[in-house]
Design a protein around this motif. Structure first.
Motif, PDB file in Angstrom:
ATOM      1  N   TRP A 133       0.831  -1.208   0.000  1.00 43.77           N
ATOM      2  CA  TRP A 133       0.000   0.000   0.000  1.00 43.77           C
ATOM      3  C   TRP A 133       0.862   1.253   0.000  1.00 43.77           C
ATOM      4  CZ3 TRP A 133      -4.596  -0.568  -1.640  1.00 43.77           C
ATOM      5  CH2 TRP A 133      -5.350  -1.698  -1.309  1.00 43.77           C
ATOM      6  N   TYR A 134       1.960   1.225   0.761  1.00 40.01           N
ATOM      7  CA  TYR A 134       2.870   2.374   0.761  1.00 40.01           C
ATOM      8  C   TYR A 134       3.474   2.582  -0.628  1.00 40.01           C
ATOM      9  CZ  TYR A 134       2.874   2.857   5.888  1.00 40.01           C
ATOM     10  OH  TYR A 134       2.523   3.074   7.198  1.00 40.01           O
ATOM     11  N   TRP A 154      -5.034   0.782   5.237  1.00 36.54           N
ATOM     12  CA  TRP A 154      -5.385   1.385   6.525  1.00 36.54           C
ATOM     13  C   TRP A 154      -5.160   2.887   6.441  1.00 36.54           C
ATOM     14  CZ3 TRP A 154      -2.436  -2.562  10.125  1.00 36.54           C
ATOM     15  CH2 TRP A 154      -3.225  -3.720  10.260  1.00 36.54           C
ATOM     16  N   PRO A 155      -6.215   3.682   6.303  1.00 40.25           N
ATOM     17  CA  PRO A 155      -6.023   5.130   6.199  1.00 40.25           C
ATOM     18  C   PRO A 155      -5.434   5.692   7.488  1.00 40.25           C
ATOM     19  CG  PRO A 155      -8.343   4.607   6.523  1.00 40.25           C
ATOM     20  CD  PRO A 155      -7.631   3.307   6.287  1.00 40.25           C
ATOM     21  N   ARG A 156      -4.622   6.691   7.366  1.00 36.85           N
ATOM     22  CA  ARG A 156      -3.963   7.295   8.521  1.00 36.85           C
ATOM     23  C   ARG A 156      -4.955   8.106   9.351  1.00 36.85           C
ATOM     24  NH1 ARG A 156      -1.436  11.991  10.145  1.00 36.85           N
ATOM     25  NH2 ARG A 156       0.498  11.699  11.350  1.00 36.85           N
ATOM     26  N   ASN A 261       6.146   5.100  11.205  1.00 38.97           N
ATOM     27  CA  ASN A 261       5.534   5.227   9.877  1.00 38.97           C
ATOM     28  C   ASN A 261       4.378   6.224   9.916  1.00 38.97           C
ATOM     29  OD1 ASN A 261       7.286   3.357   8.753  1.00 38.97           O
ATOM     30  ND2 ASN A 261       5.879   1.641   8.961  1.00 38.97           N
ATOM     31  N   TRP A 262       3.611   6.186  10.997  1.00 37.74           N
ATOM     32  CA  TRP A 262       2.496   7.126  11.165  1.00 37.74           C
ATOM     33  C   TRP A 262       3.009   8.564  11.159  1.00 37.74           C
ATOM     34  CZ3 TRP A 262       1.424  10.628  15.114  1.00 37.74           C
ATOM     35  CH2 TRP A 262       0.122  11.143  15.157  1.00 37.74           C
ATOM     36  N   GLU A 263       4.136   8.798  11.840  1.00 36.17           N
ATOM     37  CA  GLU A 263       4.705  10.139  11.883  1.00 36.17           C
ATOM     38  C   GLU A 263       5.220  10.558  10.506  1.00 36.17           C
ATOM     39  OE1 GLU A 263       7.718  10.301  14.874  1.00 36.17           O
ATOM     40  OE2 GLU A 263       6.411   9.504  16.453  1.00 36.17           O
ATOM     41  N   LEU A 264       5.894   9.644   9.834  1.00 32.97           N
ATOM     42  CA  LEU A 264       6.523   9.967   8.551  1.00 32.97           C
ATOM     43  C   LEU A 264       5.509  10.220   7.442  1.00 32.97           C
ATOM     44  CD1 LEU A 264       9.422   7.334   8.568  1.00 32.97           C
ATOM     45  CD2 LEU A 264       9.639   9.800   8.973  1.00 32.97           C
ATOM     46  N   THR A 265       4.342   9.608   7.553  1.00 34.37           N
ATOM     47  CA  THR A 265       3.357   9.697   6.467  1.00 34.37           C
ATOM     48  C   THR A 265       2.295  10.769   6.707  1.00 34.37           C
ATOM     49  OG1 THR A 265       2.092   7.882   7.481  1.00 34.37           O
ATOM     50  CG2 THR A 265       3.663   7.304   5.743  1.00 34.37           C
ATOM     51  N   ALA A 266       2.566  11.695   7.608  1.00 33.21           N
ATOM     52  CA  ALA A 266       1.619  12.788   7.849  1.00 33.21           C
ATOM     53  C   ALA A 266       1.217  13.525   6.568  1.00 33.21           C
ATOM     54  CB  ALA A 266       2.198  13.762   8.877  1.00 33.21           C
ATOM     55  N   PRO A 267       2.157  13.733   5.624  1.00 24.72           N
ATOM     56  CA  PRO A 267       1.758  14.436   4.391  1.00 24.72           C
ATOM     57  C   PRO A 267       0.718  13.682   3.552  1.00 24.72           C
ATOM     58  CG  PRO A 267       4.140  14.511   4.664  1.00 24.72           C
ATOM     59  CD  PRO A 267       3.620  13.536   5.670  1.00 24.72           C
ATOM     60  N   GLY A 270      -5.343  11.446   4.426  1.00 23.66           N
ATOM     61  CA  GLY A 270      -6.474  11.646   3.521  1.00 23.66           C
ATOM     62  C   GLY A 270      -6.217  11.258   2.083  1.00 23.66           C
ATOM     63  N   ALA A 271      -5.009  10.811   1.780  1.00 25.19           N
ATOM     64  CA  ALA A 271      -4.685  10.430   0.402  1.00 25.19           C
ATOM     65  C   ALA A 271      -5.389   9.135   0.009  1.00 25.19           C
ATOM     66  CB  ALA A 271      -3.181  10.266   0.244  1.00 25.19           C
ATOM     67  N   GLN A 272      -5.792   9.039  -1.244  1.00 22.04           N
ATOM     68  CA  GLN A 272      -6.371   7.822  -1.784  1.00 22.04           C
ATOM     69  C   GLN A 272      -5.311   7.028  -2.544  1.00 22.04           C
ATOM     70  OE1 GLN A 272      -9.479   9.681  -4.199  1.00 22.04           O
ATOM     71  NE2 GLN A 272     -11.035   8.853  -2.816  1.00 22.04           N
ATOM     72  N   VAL A 273      -5.520   5.728  -2.615  1.00 17.64           N
ATOM     73  CA  VAL A 273      -4.696   4.868  -3.464  1.00 17.64           C
ATOM     74  C   VAL A 273      -5.477   4.623  -4.746  1.00 17.64           C
ATOM     75  CG1 VAL A 273      -3.678   2.582  -3.735  1.00 17.64           C
ATOM     76  CG2 VAL A 273      -3.494   3.773  -1.540  1.00 17.64           C
TER      77      VAL A 273
END
Length: 341
Positions: A133-134, A154-156, A261-267, A270-273
């Motif tokens: 997913w990443y 798993w959406p952030r 990973n949660w911290e790093l992916t803050a940007p 709400g992003a969709q795949v």
């Protein structure tokens, strides 16, 4: 009586013949080491054609995809299955933070580039699915289509870190929470043989969240259960031979990066795949039956986060390791999906 014996003998001969044929085909799988993202990565591959990249989970190896490698390579595809960072014959950096999502995705982008292709069909299971997913979120240009097994997107949640949320829901003995402290899980696992640990995890068929006993790391309390038909002693011996050399720390370090990973992916909040996706799980899968996963899928929220989710397959009577337990069915689903592109 004689007729029954003849039937049993015929079945035995058929099974042994099939295993001999598969063994001969397995011998044709090529193995090599490639330099990716500063580490040496072991890769197994077979076939020619469009690349299908397989990502394994915990506690697995490239070997988890043995059936799909043989199947897809026979259908005109180049099946490629690495040992992920920290596993098997791939290097295992000592730092826990070296297993965060950017490092692992960096490995995969470098691997794809080394294959001489712009895009791959992605197939992934368990932790491999999370990394998948990443990859789809960070580098959608690298993925033609994604067949995801077991773990949906798993959406952030910007309000709570994932391990904190799991601990609040299931307590400190939820397996992911128990894996967090460096060295502790390794010490618990070391109380049993490596083969017993892997068998214990693989044969567990209890749905719902894995809550571990206060003392011990057993996923399945009935340690005397025989091996299922889909897991031979030879298979178990292979897994054990690799983990005896590496230990489990590399794989456990993926879990220890959930909050980072949660911290790093803050940007990407709400992003969709937006790559095309097919999702396959078993109705006894421990992920499907915990953390609100089933409701997330059935409510339409999964489709909202992954707008090009084309199909969800729930395999009846199948548990977590569906790529091995229901190997032929999974291979057929993969082929039916990717052949459209």
């Amino acid at each position: 009586m004689c007729e029954h014996l003849l039937v049993s003998l015929s079945c035995y001969i058929w099974v042994r013949t099939q295993r001999i044929v598969e063994f001969n085909e397995m011998e044709q799988i090529k193995h090599r080491i490639v330099e990716v993202n500063g580490i040496k990565m072991h890769v197994a591959e077979k076939g020619e054609g469009p690349v299908v990249l397989f990502l394994h989970g915990f506690p697995e190896l490239w070997y988890s995809w043995r059936h799909q490698i043989l199947s897809l390579s026979s259908l005109g595809y180049r099946a490629v299955a690495p040992d992920l960072r920290g596993y098997g014959d791939t290097e295992a950096p000592p730092s826990i933070s070296s297993y965060n999502c950017f490092h692992i995705v960096g490995d995969l982008v470098a691997l794809i580039d080394s294959l001489g292709v712009q895009q791959v069909f992605l197939v992934a299971h368990d932790w491999g699915a999370i990394i998948g997913w990443y990859l789809c979120m960070f580098r959608p240009d690298k993925v033609k289509a994604y067949v995801c097994l077991s773990v949906p997107f798993w959406p952030r949640n910007p309000k709570v870190k994932p391990v904190d949320a799991m601990r609040a829901i299931y307590g400190d003995d939820y397996y992911i929470c128990r894996f967090q402290e460096p060295g502790k899980a390794e010490g618990e696992l070391a109380k049993n043989s490596t083969e017993q640990v892997i068998k214990n995890v693989f044969i567990s068929r209890k749905p719902g969240p894995p809550i571990l006993e206060k003392e011990g790391m057993g996923f399945n309390p009935n340690t005397s259960m025989p091996l299922p038909t889909w897991l031979s002693q030879e298979d178990l011996t292979y897994y054990a031979s690799k983990f005896e050399k590496t230990g489990f720390t590399g794989g456990l370090n993926y879990y220890r990066n959930f909050n980072l990973n949660w911290e790093l992916t803050a940007p990407w909040t709400g992003a969709q795949v937006k790559v095309p996706v097919k999702f396959i799980t078993g109705d006894l899968d421990l992920v499907y039956t915990s953390l609100g996963t089933k409701n997330y899928i059935e409510s339409g929220a999964f489709k909202k986060d992954v707008p090009n989710l084309e199909e969800v397959v729930v395999q009846e009577g199948v548990a977590h390791f569906n790529n091995q337990e229901a190997a032929e069915d999974v291979s057929n689903h993969i082929y039916d999906f990717i052949k459209k592109f």
